[in-house]
Design an enzyme around this catalytic site. Structure first.
Site, short mmCIF file in Angstrom:
data_model
loop_
_atom_site.label_atom_id
_atom_site.label_comp_id
_atom_site.label_asym_id
_atom_site.label_seq_id
_atom_site.Cartn_x
_atom_site.Cartn_y
_atom_site.Cartn_z
N SER A 77 -6.88 0.72 9.56
CA SER A 77 -5.49 1.13 9.43
C SER A 77 -4.96 0.79 8.05
CB SER A 77 -4.62 0.43 10.48
OG SER A 77 -4.34 -0.91 10.07
N ASP A 78 -3.96 1.56 7.60
CA ASP A 78 -3.17 1.09 6.48
C ASP A 78 -2.39 -0.13 6.99
OD1 ASP A 78 -2.01 0.89 3.98
OD2 ASP A 78 -1.59 3.03 3.83
N TRP A 79 -1.85 -0.91 6.07
CA TRP A 79 -1.28 -2.21 6.42
C TRP A 79 0.01 -2.03 7.23
CZ3 TRP A 79 -5.73 -2.52 4.71
CH2 TRP A 79 -6.37 -3.71 4.37
N MET A 123 -1.31 1.40 0.15
CA MET A 123 -1.07 0.26 1.02
C MET A 123 0.25 -0.41 0.69
SD MET A 123 -4.74 -1.52 1.21
CE MET A 123 -3.82 -2.99 1.57
#
Length: 749
Positions: free
Chosen positions: A280-282, A1
């Site tokens: 989601s990833d960030w 992340m």
């Protein structure tokens, strides 16, 4: 992340080392399944008992409330709906332990004084145990800490394949091998989720470099995708029943992975039956309607005001304009509520309370670390250290005092206990022995080439590799004036970091010169590498007689290391990846296919890691699965229960392991499969089974490994299914990929 960081339960006895190398002073964590096949770890299915209740709740929600559930409304939470009894979904980073509390709307610390946590060994260390019981212990202990912090989801484990030795997250990822990856990932996830929390398995998928990770388009053939990069994810869904998955930053075949219909809908849900949620990833989302239709459920990030996220006001506007149906939106909201009910965040059931930073958890960390340390070289049995006549020990190197719970760009852990190697030796050496400490080298970086952490087009920081003359002289004097010298070199979590890959495999900060100069004045020198990923240590390995590899190894790492050096622990760790002699021997580099630019083609195909080295007959410095012991083992009487099998049967392989030395120890029996007359392209051999066994000195144990014949399958691209090719297979048994002791041939009908 893309997170910014501010710059384990069985107790093992701690005994004073007596200097005698006998089995009576070897302390070892037990292996619960020493002499039998381990029971498979199986996760809990998502329950459908709450369907009717969820339908009623969703019917009462406004579009604004639904949008709030589908995106981050603070740094690590989604919105709740108090009037309907929907809580916030609370997330925490946690590859090394539960991250400290941060502010709701920025990366600064929340300033809590009750969010200290246990620092657990990194993913590479866990994989190096080659022990599925340790993986369950890791997950279960960490899950208890997550609940004590009142969180619902741990953003872990990270199970991407180690494709390049330069990878910035190699320390956090587990292995270059998909089989080892999945066998460690599954019990970890089961242990975690046994505490009424969600594992978020990441990063789905083909996310194997930090360089250009925001946009790089991975080109990968279907067989390679299925055989190398997806097995651990598939097992996490089908066996561990993971409740959530994190979509990756990068693209796959032209489509961002957080809006990739093939990956999120067709494979994850339609093929594998995933019923959980995709997060989601960030800042990895790039659309509103497309990302929802193509399988994402929750958008997280930090760059914009939270209501401006793609699934914030733009989703509300899209719904009101008729660009997306309420039925589509409801589908994703219901998935989230299902998982909240599953972990008892909703529904009124008693939920696990958990505990954090307890002595039991520190001992869990100790137990895991104790099985992770890898003995690479031990000429003349210099280890364990014999202290007869030893009055002084030189401890040399910045890594003797460097702490790694925090650091770099990514998630660390705020802990009250991180025992450094120097502290471990002070704790364990008799008080009569004088410790002469010298820093030796300075951790320094070129300011102008510091490696802009977070700028993922960078290739890591540039280190200053000139030794400070005064520091060098101090180290030489300490070594000269001590009976034994121990150098702590390697890396740290500021140098190995998320958001940048390393520039090369060279030891940083002038360490190689320091090691050579110390060896020149004190031949009784032990070299210890502290690192999470391979380095070029070929010359060091040639010059030193004793070489130990340890990791970013948790709260008790220094005590464990001292116990290994002094013989209270017999090392049993095995490398979870290949240590190359030269970077260009590694497949992604030999094929000139790393890091690419806007696009990267995985030109090595299925020949990742040891598969490449073994198939191409390239000698590594230290092979996959390698690790020595203070004792020796012999493999005898290898056999299978039958000579031939159908593709639906399970092959039972047994072998006797005899401890031919004088101390108790653990060996990892590794089973590789080879098919020389295959009609398809195959690697020279592939790992298909392993088991760790404790054998007392002079005795034998029979190890049984079960291999479902379907594990021998290849992915048949034409038929779009896994196919077990009939014919003869050689099953190879050994203690590394390059040390095969016994072979058995079986036939698949």
């Amino acid at each position: 992340m893309k997170n910014k960081i501010i710059t384990l339960s069985v107790a093992l006895a701690v005994l004073t080392f007596t200097g005698c190398k006998t089995k009576s002073n070897m302390v070892d964590a037990p292996v619960s399944s020493e002499n039998k096949q381990a029971v498979p770890f199986e996760g809990k299915e998502l329950s459908g008992e709450f369907d009717a209740t969820i339908d009623k709740i969703v019917d009462q929600m406004t579009v604004e409330e639904k949008s709030g559930v589908l995106h981050g409304t603070s740094m690590f939470n989604t919105a709740g709906v108090e009037r309907l009894g929907i809580p916030e979904l609370k997330m925490a980073d946690g590859p090394l332990g539960v991250r400290e509390e941060i502010s709701r709307d920025n990366w600064s610390s929340a300033g809590w004084d009750n969010d200290f946590a246990t620092y657990y060994p990194a993913g590479g260390a866990l994989a190096a145990t080659w022990n599925t019981e340790m993986a369950y212990t890791f997950g279960n202990s960490l899950g208890q800490e997550l609940r004590a912090r009142d969180k619902d989801m741990l953003l872990s484990p990270a199970i991407n394949i180690v494709r390049t030795p330069l990878g910035g997250r190699t320390y956090e990822y587990m292995s270059e091998d998909p089989f080892l990856n999945k066998k460690i990932a599954v019990p970890l996830i089961v242990g975690l989720q046994d505490n009424d929390v969600m594992a978020c398995v990441k990063h789905f998928a083909a996310n194997n470099q930090e360089t250009n990770r925001d946009f790089v388009d991975v080109q990968i053939d279907e067989r390679t995708l299925r055989e190398i990069y997806l097995p651990a994810f598939e097992a996490s869904i089908k066996e561990a029943k993971a409740y959530s998955v994190m979509g990756a930053y990068n693209k796959l075949r032209g489509e961002y992975l957080c809006e990739n219909d093939y990956m999120l809908n067709k494979i994850l849900r339609d093929e594998w039956g995933f019923k959980g949620i995709v997060v989601s990833d960030w800042n990895a989302v790039h659309s509103t309607v497309k990302t929802l239709k193509n399988g994402l459920d929750i958008e997280m990030g930090t760059n914009a005001p939270f209501d401006k996220f793609w699934l914030g006001q733009p989703l509300i506007d899209s719904a009101k304009a008729g660009k997306i149906s309420m039925e589509e939106i409801d589908k994703h909201v219901k998935r989230i509520l299902h998982v909240l009910f599953q972990v008892k965040a909703m529904g009124g059931k008693d939920r696990a309370k958990g505990s954090i930073a307890t002595e039991a958890h520190y001992q869990d960390a100790y137990k895991i670390a104790s099985e992770s340390v890898v003995l690479l070289k031990n000429d003349n049995n210099a280890l364990p250290l014999k202290l007869d006549g030893v009055k002084s020990v030189a401890v040399i190197g910045n890594n003797a005092t460097k702490k790694n719970a925090l650091g770099g760009f990514g998630a660390g852990v705020k802990t009250k206990r991180e025992i450094t190697p120097l502290e471990g030796l002070k704790n364990r050496l008799p008080s009569s022995i004088k410790i002469n400490y010298a820093e030796g080298y300075l951790e320094r970086y070129e300011e102008k080439n510091k490696g802009n952490l977070g700028n993922i087009t960078s290739n890591g920081p540039v280190t200053i590799d000139q030794l400070d003359p005064a520091k060098l002289q101090e180290a030489i004097e300490a070594a000269k004036n001590s009976d034994v010298a121990i150098i702590f070199a390697g890396s740290n979590r500021d140098y190995e970091t998320e958001a940048s890959d390393r520039r090369n495999l060279k030891l940083p900060f002038g360490q190689e010169e320091l090691i050579q100069k110390v060896l020149a004045v004190n031949p009784r020198t032990i070299v210890v590498m502290v690192a999470g990923a391979p380095f070029d240590i070929d010359d060091v390995s040639k010059k030193t007689s004793t070489l130990v590899w340890t990791w970013f190894n948790g709260s008790e790492g220094g005590n464990v290391l001292a116990d290994v050096l002094l013989g209270k622990i017999n090392p049993s760790g095995k490398l979870p990846w290949t240590m190359p002699k030269n970077l260009m021997d590694s497949p992604a580099h030999a094929t000139n296919s790393f890091p690419g630019g806007k696009s990267v083609t995985y030109a090595e195909g299925i020949l990742v890691g040891y598969r490449w080295f073994d198939t191409k007959n390239i000698t590594p410095l230290y092979p996959f699965g390698y690790g020595l012991s203070y004792t020796t083992f012999a493999f005898e009487n290898a056999k299978t229960d039958k000579k031939s099998y159908t593709a639906d049967e399970t092959i039972t392989v047994s072998v006797d392991i005899k401890n031919t030395g004088k101390v108790d120890g653990k060996e990892v029996v590794q089973l590789y499969m080879s098919k020389s007359d295959s009609k398809i392209t195959r690697a020279a051999q592939e790992l298909k089974g392993f088991q760790k066994v404790l054998v007392t000195a002079g005795n034998s144990k029979t190890v049984t490994i079960q291999v479902p014949a379907k594990e021998l399958a290849y992915y048949n691209v034409k038929a779009k299914k896994w196919t077990v090719e009939p014919g003869n297979y050689t099953l190879k048994l050994g203690n590394s990929s390059r040390d095969i002791q016994k072979e058995v041939i079986v036939t698949i009908k």
